[in-house]
Design a protein around this motif. Structure first.
Motif, PDB file in Angstrom:
ATOM      1  N   LYS A   1     -70.404  39.671  37.520  1.00 59.14           N
ATOM      2  CA  LYS A   1     -69.258  39.246  36.714  1.00 59.14           C
ATOM      3  C   LYS A   1     -68.656  37.983  37.288  1.00 59.14           C
ATOM      4  O   LYS A   1     -68.435  37.870  38.487  1.00 59.14           O
ATOM      5  CB  LYS A   1     -68.231  40.373  36.683  1.00 59.14           C
ATOM      6  CG  LYS A   1     -67.284  40.339  35.506  1.00 59.14           C
ATOM      7  CD  LYS A   1     -66.445  41.617  35.449  1.00 59.14           C
ATOM      8  CE  LYS A   1     -67.287  42.838  35.143  1.00 59.14           C
ATOM      9  NZ  LYS A   1     -66.465  44.055  35.004  1.00 59.14           N
ATOM     10  N   GLY A   2     -68.405  36.999  36.425  1.00 60.21           N
ATOM     11  CA  GLY A   2     -67.845  35.729  36.859  1.00 60.21           C
ATOM     12  C   GLY A   2     -68.890  34.708  37.265  1.00 60.21           C
ATOM     13  O   GLY A   2     -68.573  33.519  37.421  1.00 60.21           O
ATOM     14  N   ARG A   3     -70.140  35.145  37.428  1.00 59.24           N
ATOM     15  CA  ARG A   3     -71.217  34.224  37.821  1.00 59.24           C
ATOM     16  C   ARG A   3     -72.276  34.083  36.723  1.00 59.24           C
ATOM     17  O   ARG A   3     -72.859  33.007  36.576  1.00 59.24           O
ATOM     18  CB  ARG A   3     -71.902  34.712  39.098  1.00 59.24           C
ATOM     19  CG  ARG A   3     -70.971  34.817  40.290  1.00 59.24           C
ATOM     20  CD  ARG A   3     -71.747  35.119  41.569  1.00 59.24           C
ATOM     21  NE  ARG A   3     -72.449  36.404  41.526  1.00 59.24           N
ATOM     22  CZ  ARG A   3     -73.760  36.550  41.694  1.00 59.24           C
ATOM     23  NH1 ARG A   3     -74.529  35.493  41.906  1.00 59.24           N
ATOM     24  NH2 ARG A   3     -74.304  37.758  41.649  1.00 59.24           N
ATOM     25  N   PHE A   4     -72.527  35.158  35.988  1.00 60.69           N
ATOM     26  CA  PHE A   4     -73.553  35.160  34.944  1.00 60.69           C
ATOM     27  C   PHE A   4     -72.881  35.199  33.566  1.00 60.69           C
ATOM     28  O   PHE A   4     -71.823  35.804  33.400  1.00 60.69           O
ATOM     29  CB  PHE A   4     -74.452  36.381  35.065  1.00 60.69           C
ATOM     30  CG  PHE A   4     -75.364  36.390  36.267  1.00 60.69           C
ATOM     31  CD1 PHE A   4     -75.240  35.460  37.283  1.00 60.69           C
ATOM     32  CD2 PHE A   4     -76.365  37.358  36.368  1.00 60.69           C
ATOM     33  CE1 PHE A   4     -76.081  35.489  38.392  1.00 60.69           C
ATOM     34  CE2 PHE A   4     -77.212  37.394  37.456  1.00 60.69           C
ATOM     35  CZ  PHE A   4     -77.071  36.460  38.473  1.00 60.69           C
ATOM     36  N   THR A   5     -73.541  34.568  32.592  1.00 58.30           N
ATOM     37  CA  THR A   5     -73.066  34.593  31.216  1.00 58.30           C
ATOM     38  C   THR A   5     -74.224  34.904  30.280  1.00 58.30           C
ATOM     39  O   THR A   5     -75.243  34.204  30.300  1.00 58.30           O
ATOM     40  CB  THR A   5     -72.435  33.249  30.815  1.00 58.30           C
ATOM     41  OG1 THR A   5     -71.364  32.930  31.711  1.00 58.30           O
ATOM     42  CG2 THR A   5     -71.899  33.320  29.390  1.00 58.30           C
ATOM     43  N   ILE A   6     -74.050  35.950  29.481  1.00 66.32           N
ATOM     44  CA  ILE A   6     -75.065  36.322  28.498  1.00 66.32           C
ATOM     45  C   ILE A   6     -74.653  35.772  27.139  1.00 66.32           C
ATOM     46  O   ILE A   6     -73.458  35.734  26.802  1.00 66.32           O
ATOM     47  CB  ILE A   6     -75.248  37.857  28.438  1.00 66.32           C
ATOM     48  CG1 ILE A   6     -76.465  38.224  27.588  1.00 66.32           C
ATOM     49  CG2 ILE A   6     -73.984  38.550  27.959  1.00 66.32           C
ATOM     50  CD1 ILE A   6     -76.832  39.707  27.668  1.00 66.32           C
ATOM     51  N   SER A   7     -75.640  35.333  26.372  1.00 63.43           N
ATOM     52  CA  SER A   7     -75.369  34.828  25.024  1.00 63.43           C
ATOM     53  C   SER A   7     -76.603  35.047  24.164  1.00 63.43           C
ATOM     54  O   SER A   7     -77.666  35.413  24.678  1.00 63.43           O
ATOM     55  CB  SER A   7     -74.989  33.342  25.060  1.00 63.43           C
ATOM     56  OG  SER A   7     -76.051  32.565  25.583  1.00 63.43           O
ATOM     57  N   ARG A   8     -76.461  34.840  22.860  1.00 64.50           N
ATOM     58  CA  ARG A   8     -77.595  34.983  21.951  1.00 64.50           C
ATOM     59  C   ARG A   8     -77.427  34.032  20.781  1.00 64.50           C
ATOM     60  O   ARG A   8     -76.298  33.682  20.406  1.00 64.50           O
ATOM     61  CB  ARG A   8     -77.726  36.426  21.462  1.00 64.50           C
ATOM     62  CG  ARG A   8     -76.591  36.903  20.586  1.00 64.50           C
ATOM     63  CD  ARG A   8     -76.678  38.407  20.335  1.00 64.50           C
ATOM     64  NE  ARG A   8     -77.856  38.781  19.574  1.00 64.50           N
ATOM     65  CZ  ARG A   8     -78.296  40.041  19.467  1.00 64.50           C
ATOM     66  NH1 ARG A   8     -77.642  41.029  20.066  1.00 64.50           N
ATOM     67  NH2 ARG A   8     -79.367  40.312  18.750  1.00 64.50           N
ATOM     68  N   ASP A   9     -78.551  33.651  20.222  1.00 61.77           N
ATOM     69  CA  ASP A   9     -78.571  32.826  19.016  1.00 61.77           C
ATOM     70  C   ASP A   9     -79.469  33.537  18.016  1.00 61.77           C
ATOM     71  O   ASP A   9     -80.704  33.468  18.112  1.00 61.77           O
ATOM     72  CB  ASP A   9     -79.102  31.430  19.346  1.00 61.77           C
ATOM     73  CG  ASP A   9     -79.032  30.478  18.159  1.00 61.77           C
ATOM     74  OD1 ASP A   9     -78.919  30.959  17.009  1.00 61.77           O
ATOM     75  OD2 ASP A   9     -79.098  29.267  18.364  1.00 61.77           O
ATOM     76  N   ASN A  10     -78.863  34.239  17.082  1.00 64.77           N
ATOM     77  CA  ASN A  10     -79.643  35.033  16.128  1.00 64.77           C
ATOM     78  C   ASN A  10     -80.444  34.154  15.167  1.00 64.77           C
ATOM     79  O   ASN A  10     -81.415  34.629  14.579  1.00 64.77           O
ATOM     80  CB  ASN A  10     -78.723  35.968  15.352  1.00 64.77           C
ATOM     81  CG  ASN A  10     -78.231  37.123  16.214  1.00 64.77           C
ATOM     82  OD1 ASN A  10     -78.802  37.423  17.271  1.00 64.77           O
ATOM     83  ND2 ASN A  10     -77.165  37.765  15.773  1.00 64.77           N
ATOM     84  N   THR A  11     -80.071  32.908  15.008  1.00 64.56           N
ATOM     85  CA  THR A  11     -80.841  32.006  14.147  1.00 64.56           C
ATOM     86  C   THR A  11     -82.155  31.599  14.816  1.00 64.56           C
ATOM     87  O   THR A  11     -83.097  31.198  14.145  1.00 64.56           O
ATOM     88  CB  THR A  11     -80.049  30.742  13.798  1.00 64.56           C
ATOM     89  OG1 THR A  11     -79.839  29.970  14.990  1.00 64.56           O
ATOM     90  CG2 THR A  11     -78.703  31.094  13.174  1.00 64.56           C
ATOM     91  N   LYS A  12     -82.185  31.698  16.142  1.00 64.67           N
ATOM     92  CA  LYS A  12     -83.390  31.353  16.903  1.00 64.67           C
ATOM     93  C   LYS A  12     -84.068  32.577  17.496  1.00 64.67           C
ATOM     94  O   LYS A  12     -85.054  32.448  18.224  1.00 64.67           O
ATOM     95  CB  LYS A  12     -83.039  30.367  18.026  1.00 64.67           C
ATOM     96  CG  LYS A  12     -82.502  29.036  17.539  1.00 64.67           C
ATOM     97  CD  LYS A  12     -82.210  28.110  18.708  1.00 64.67           C
ATOM     98  CE  LYS A  12     -81.710  26.758  18.215  1.00 64.67           C
ATOM     99  NZ  LYS A  12     -81.398  25.842  19.347  1.00 64.67           N
ATOM    100  N   ASN A  13     -83.529  33.767  17.217  1.00 61.79           N
ATOM    101  CA  ASN A  13     -84.090  35.011  17.781  1.00 61.79           C
ATOM    102  C   ASN A  13     -84.230  34.907  19.299  1.00 61.79           C
ATOM    103  O   ASN A  13     -85.248  35.293  19.874  1.00 61.79           O
ATOM    104  CB  ASN A  13     -85.450  35.326  17.155  1.00 61.79           C
ATOM    105  CG  ASN A  13     -85.325  35.998  15.809  1.00 61.79           C
ATOM    106  OD1 ASN A  13     -84.231  36.076  15.247  1.00 61.79           O
ATOM    107  ND2 ASN A  13     -86.424  36.474  15.272  1.00 61.79           N
ATOM    108  N   THR A  14     -83.205  34.396  19.948  1.00 60.13           N
ATOM    109  CA  THR A  14     -83.270  34.159  21.385  1.00 60.13           C
ATOM    110  C   THR A  14     -82.000  34.635  22.079  1.00 60.13           C
ATOM    111  O   THR A  14     -80.894  34.466  21.558  1.00 60.13           O
ATOM    112  CB  THR A  14     -83.497  32.672  21.688  1.00 60.13           C
ATOM    113  OG1 THR A  14     -84.684  32.231  21.022  1.00 60.13           O
ATOM    114  CG2 THR A  14     -83.660  32.430  23.176  1.00 60.13           C
ATOM    115  N   GLU A  15     -82.208  35.208  23.239  1.00 65.06           N
ATOM    116  CA  GLU A  15     -81.120  35.642  24.103  1.00 65.06           C
ATOM    117  C   GLU A  15     -81.185  34.819  25.387  1.00 65.06           C
ATOM    118  O   GLU A  15     -82.274  34.423  25.809  1.00 65.06           O
ATOM    119  CB  GLU A  15     -81.308  37.127  24.429  1.00 65.06           C
ATOM    120  CG  GLU A  15     -80.322  37.699  25.418  1.00 65.06           C
ATOM    121  CD  GLU A  15     -80.783  39.037  25.988  1.00 65.06           C
ATOM    122  OE1 GLU A  15     -79.910  39.828  26.358  1.00 65.06           O
ATOM    123  OE2 GLU A  15     -82.000  39.252  26.083  1.00 65.06           O
TER     124      GLU A  15
END
Length: 122
Positions: free
Chosen positions: A65-79
């Motif tokens: 926590k505070g060091r890593f960031t998770i995200s996703r782009d559903n238009t690119k099917n990528t996390e």
């Protein structure tokens, strides 16, 4: 059916950064919770981070926590997993996971990638 392929791992010095990607195939990607787990040699697989299907909710292990960031782009099917301030203790094989889960921190996801190695030197 969803197939997951991780990339972006490598060797980095302590304090450095890496960005992992997980490319998914399958038309139902956007309906699944996505997560990252990691497993170091001789240790059990552990939860790192998760993100809801919409991206509106994110969850992290206390250790990142505070060091890593998770995200996703559903238009690119990528996390993605942006990892900053890396420590030697972050060294592990990192897995991408997808599924319909009740507890995001449990490794009960239906679909898994083969992993990408992250090595942090001191």
């Amino acid at each position: 059916q969803v197939q997951l392929v991780e990339s972006g791992g490598g060797l980095v010095q302590a304090g450095g950064s890496l960005r992992l990607s997980c490319a998914a195939s399958g038309r139902t990607f956007s309906s699944y919770t996505m997560a990252w787990f990691r497993q170091a040699p001789g240790k059990e697989r552990e939860f790192v981070a998760a993100i809801s299907w919409s991206g509106g909710s994110t969850y992290y292990a206390d250790s990142v926590k505070g060091r890593f960031t998770i995200s996703r782009d559903n238009t690119k099917n990528t996390e993605y997993l942006q990892m900053n301030s890396l420590k030697p203790g972050d060294t592990a094989l990192y897995f991408c996971a997808a599924g319909s889960v009740n507890r995001y921190y449990d490794p009960e996801y239906e679909f898994w990638g083969h992993g990408t190695q992250v090595t942090v030197s001191s």
